[in-house]
Design a protein around this motif. Structure first.
Motif, PDB file in Angstrom:
ATOM      1  N   THR A 125      19.483  11.806 -10.307  1.00 31.17           N
ATOM      2  CA  THR A 125      19.224  12.773  -9.230  1.00 31.17           C
ATOM      3  C   THR A 125      19.571  12.211  -7.848  1.00 31.17           C
ATOM      4  N   ASN A 126      19.988  10.922  -7.808  1.00 30.06           N
ATOM      5  CA  ASN A 126      20.323  10.271  -6.529  1.00 30.06           C
ATOM      6  C   ASN A 126      19.184  10.396  -5.512  1.00 30.06           C
ATOM      7  N   SER A 127      17.984  10.078  -5.983  1.00 27.14           N
ATOM      8  CA  SER A 127      16.807  10.208  -5.125  1.00 27.14           C
ATOM      9  C   SER A 127      15.893   9.001  -5.321  1.00 27.14           C
ATOM     10  N   LEU A 128      15.081   8.743  -4.300  1.00 27.05           N
ATOM     11  CA  LEU A 128      14.115   7.653  -4.339  1.00 27.05           C
ATOM     12  C   LEU A 128      12.746   8.181  -4.754  1.00 27.05           C
ATOM     13  N   ASP A 129      11.964   7.279  -5.315  1.00 22.73           N
ATOM     14  CA  ASP A 129      10.579   7.604  -5.648  1.00 22.73           C
ATOM     15  C   ASP A 129       9.757   7.438  -4.369  1.00 22.73           C
ATOM     16  N   ARG A 130       9.516   8.557  -3.672  1.00 25.53           N
ATOM     17  CA  ARG A 130       8.838   8.494  -2.386  1.00 25.53           C
ATOM     18  C   ARG A 130       7.398   8.026  -2.519  1.00 25.53           C
ATOM     19  N   ALA A 131       6.724   8.416  -3.592  1.00 26.51           N
ATOM     20  CA  ALA A 131       5.338   7.994  -3.780  1.00 26.51           C
ATOM     21  C   ALA A 131       5.251   6.473  -3.922  1.00 26.51           C
ATOM     22  N   PHE A 132       6.184   5.902  -4.690  1.00 22.52           N
ATOM     23  CA  PHE A 132       6.203   4.451  -4.851  1.00 22.52           C
ATOM     24  C   PHE A 132       6.525   3.761  -3.528  1.00 22.52           C
ATOM     25  N   LEU A 133       7.462   4.314  -2.761  1.00 21.69           N
ATOM     26  CA  LEU A 133       7.844   3.747  -1.470  1.00 21.69           C
ATOM     27  C   LEU A 133       6.666   3.759  -0.500  1.00 21.69           C
ATOM     28  N   GLU A 134       5.955   4.873  -0.412  1.00 21.13           N
ATOM     29  CA  GLU A 134       4.828   4.962   0.508  1.00 21.13           C
ATOM     30  C   GLU A 134       3.696   4.024   0.099  1.00 21.13           C
ATOM     31  N   LYS A 135       3.481   3.864  -1.207  1.00 24.82           N
ATOM     32  CA  LYS A 135       2.431   2.967  -1.680  1.00 24.82           C
ATOM     33  C   LYS A 135       2.757   1.518  -1.333  1.00 24.82           C
ATOM     34  N   LYS A 136       4.007   1.093  -1.593  1.00 16.40           N
ATOM     35  CA  LYS A 136       4.411  -0.277  -1.272  1.00 16.40           C
ATOM     36  C   LYS A 136       4.373  -0.510   0.238  1.00 16.40           C
ATOM     37  N   GLN A 137       4.781   0.473   1.002  1.00 13.83           N
ATOM     38  CA  GLN A 137       4.756   0.331   2.449  1.00 13.83           C
ATOM     39  C   GLN A 137       3.328   0.171   2.959  1.00 13.83           C
ATOM     40  N   GLU A 138       2.392   0.920   2.385  1.00 16.38           N
ATOM     41  CA  GLU A 138       0.993   0.813   2.787  1.00 16.38           C
ATOM     42  C   GLU A 138       0.415  -0.554   2.438  1.00 16.38           C
ATOM     43  N   LEU A 139       0.759  -1.072   1.251  1.00 16.47           N
ATOM     44  CA  LEU A 139       0.248  -2.382   0.845  1.00 16.47           C
ATOM     45  C   LEU A 139       0.787  -3.489   1.741  1.00 16.47           C
ATOM     46  N   TYR A 140       2.081  -3.439   2.042  1.00 17.98           N
ATOM     47  CA  TYR A 140       2.660  -4.465   2.901  1.00 17.98           C
ATOM     48  C   TYR A 140       2.153  -4.353   4.335  1.00 17.98           C
ATOM     49  N   LYS A 141       1.799  -3.154   4.749  1.00  9.81           N
ATOM     50  CA  LYS A 141       1.290  -2.963   6.102  1.00  9.81           C
ATOM     51  C   LYS A 141      -0.071  -3.622   6.266  1.00  9.81           C
ATOM     52  N   LYS A 142      -0.840  -3.709   5.189  1.00 10.18           N
ATOM     53  CA  LYS A 142      -2.138  -4.374   5.260  1.00 10.18           C
ATOM     54  C   LYS A 142      -1.982  -5.886   5.382  1.00 10.18           C
ATOM     55  N   VAL A 143      -0.974  -6.432   4.719  1.00  7.38           N
ATOM     56  CA  VAL A 143      -0.754  -7.883   4.765  1.00  7.38           C
ATOM     57  C   VAL A 143       0.023  -8.280   6.013  1.00  7.38           C
ATOM     58  N   PHE A 144       1.052  -7.507   6.364  1.00 10.76           N
ATOM     59  CA  PHE A 144       1.889  -7.791   7.533  1.00 10.76           C
ATOM     60  C   PHE A 144       1.816  -6.598   8.488  1.00 10.76           C
ATOM     61  N   PRO A 145       0.776  -6.528   9.312  1.00 10.77           N
ATOM     62  CA  PRO A 145       0.616  -5.350  10.173  1.00 10.77           C
ATOM     63  C   PRO A 145       1.701  -5.204  11.227  1.00 10.77           C
ATOM     64  N   ASN A 146       2.392  -6.291  11.562  1.00 15.70           N
ATOM     65  CA  ASN A 146       3.419  -6.232  12.605  1.00 15.70           C
ATOM     66  C   ASN A 146       4.819  -5.975  12.050  1.00 15.70           C
ATOM     67  N   PHE A 147       4.938  -5.890  10.732  1.00 17.52           N
ATOM     68  CA  PHE A 147       6.241  -5.657  10.119  1.00 17.52           C
ATOM     69  C   PHE A 147       6.448  -4.159   9.887  1.00 17.52           C
ATOM     70  N   TYR A 148       7.675  -3.727  10.106  1.00 19.44           N
ATOM     71  CA  TYR A 148       8.045  -2.334   9.903  1.00 19.44           C
ATOM     72  C   TYR A 148       9.274  -2.265   8.998  1.00 19.44           C
TER      73      TYR A 148
END
Length: 280
Positions: free
Chosen positions: A48-71
């Motif tokens: 489908t040439n698409s990303l798993d948005r739910a997985f992306l948002e979950k990983k982004q949230e987890l990394y944001k807790k460990v590295f709050p200054n990283f985007y």
């Protein structure tokens, strides 16, 4: 710009060619300067040439807790060149970053290539046939290391060999490296000496900037033969010898202590059998 901790992940079906892997790169951005420090994987459906948005948002949230200054600065993939389908992923990440980066990692081995097989693209809006379109444009980058990485590399370089090599093996490796460094220094001095002789004979034009650098280097040499340098050198040399002697005496005392303990234990067994007693 440094990228690390890439954990590949892909939902592509198995084939004869290695499947492409996808992920996000995170870091900090200061104006036009972007620094990539870490990354995490992405799930991509090639049908489908698409990303798993739910997985992306979950990983982004987890990394944001460990590295709050990283985007999220962009994404990465493997391949020899950018493909047309890559623009779909690029556009899908524009809601997170207005101008994401695309880091392309080439897994193929090219022994003739000296640079890292990494290419970074930016997206630019160009008008093609009267239609505005986004295209990938190569961007320059530099690889930098932090203090923790340099300490880790130095620690790994001084580890004992996995095959149980002795201290003599480590010393031989150290001396081999020192010999190579001295050999390289000697070869460069010979090249510089030959260049100066050719300049003196008029075979090549005189270069004043190089002569000033050589003169500055030579002015440092007499300082090595000064009395203060010899005093400091002898003091450090004597201190090193003293520490070596003390370490030798400590080892000898420890070995003698173990020998006495074994001797007393052995004669203690004989004394229990009616033999003569000897002790220290």
């Amino acid at each position: 710009m440094a990228s690390s901790s890439s954990t590949p992940s892909s939902s592509s079906p198995p084939s004869s060619t290695p499947p492409r892997v996808y992920g996000c790169v995170i870091g900090v951005q200061r104006g036009r300067t972007v620094e990539i420090f870490n990354s995490f994987e992405l799930l991509y459906d090639s049908t489908t040439n698409s990303l798993d948005r739910a997985f992306l948002e979950k990983k982004q949230e987890l990394y944001k807790k460990v590295f709050p200054n990283f985007y999220v600065l962009g994404w990465y993939s493997t391949g020899s060149d950018a493909q047309e389908s890559d623009m779909n992923i690029h556009k899908a990440l524009m809601d997170i970053n207005e101008s994401p980066l695309y880091v392309l990692l080439n897994p193929s081995i090219n022994h003739a290539q000296k640079d890292l097989p990494v290419t970074i693209f930016e997206s630019e809006l160009h008008v093609i046939d009267g239609i505005p379109q986004l295209i990938f444009v190569r961007s320059s980058y530099t690889i930098e290391t932090v203090e923790a990485e340099r300490i880790s590399v130095d620690h790994v370089a001084h580890l004992k060999p996995s095959d149980g090599g002795s201290a003599a093996t480590q010393l031989a490796a150290h001396l081999t490296g020192t010999h190579s460094a001295i050999k390289m220094l000697n070869s460069r001095i010979r090249v510089l000496h030959h260049y100066l002789l050719s300049m003196q004979k008029g075979e090549i034009p005189c270069e004043n900037s190089l002569l000033r650098q050589v003169s500055s280097l030579l002015r440092r040499l007499p300082a090595i033969e000064s009395g203060k340098f010899l005093d400091d050198f002898l003091m450090e040399y004597n201190d090193t010898l003293l520490i070596t002697y003390l370490a030798m005496f400590t080892n000898c005392s420890s070995a003698m202590n173990e020998l006495v303990d074994k001797f007393n234990t052995s004669y203690d067994r004989h004394s229990r059998r009616g033999g003569r007693t000897a002790f220290f």
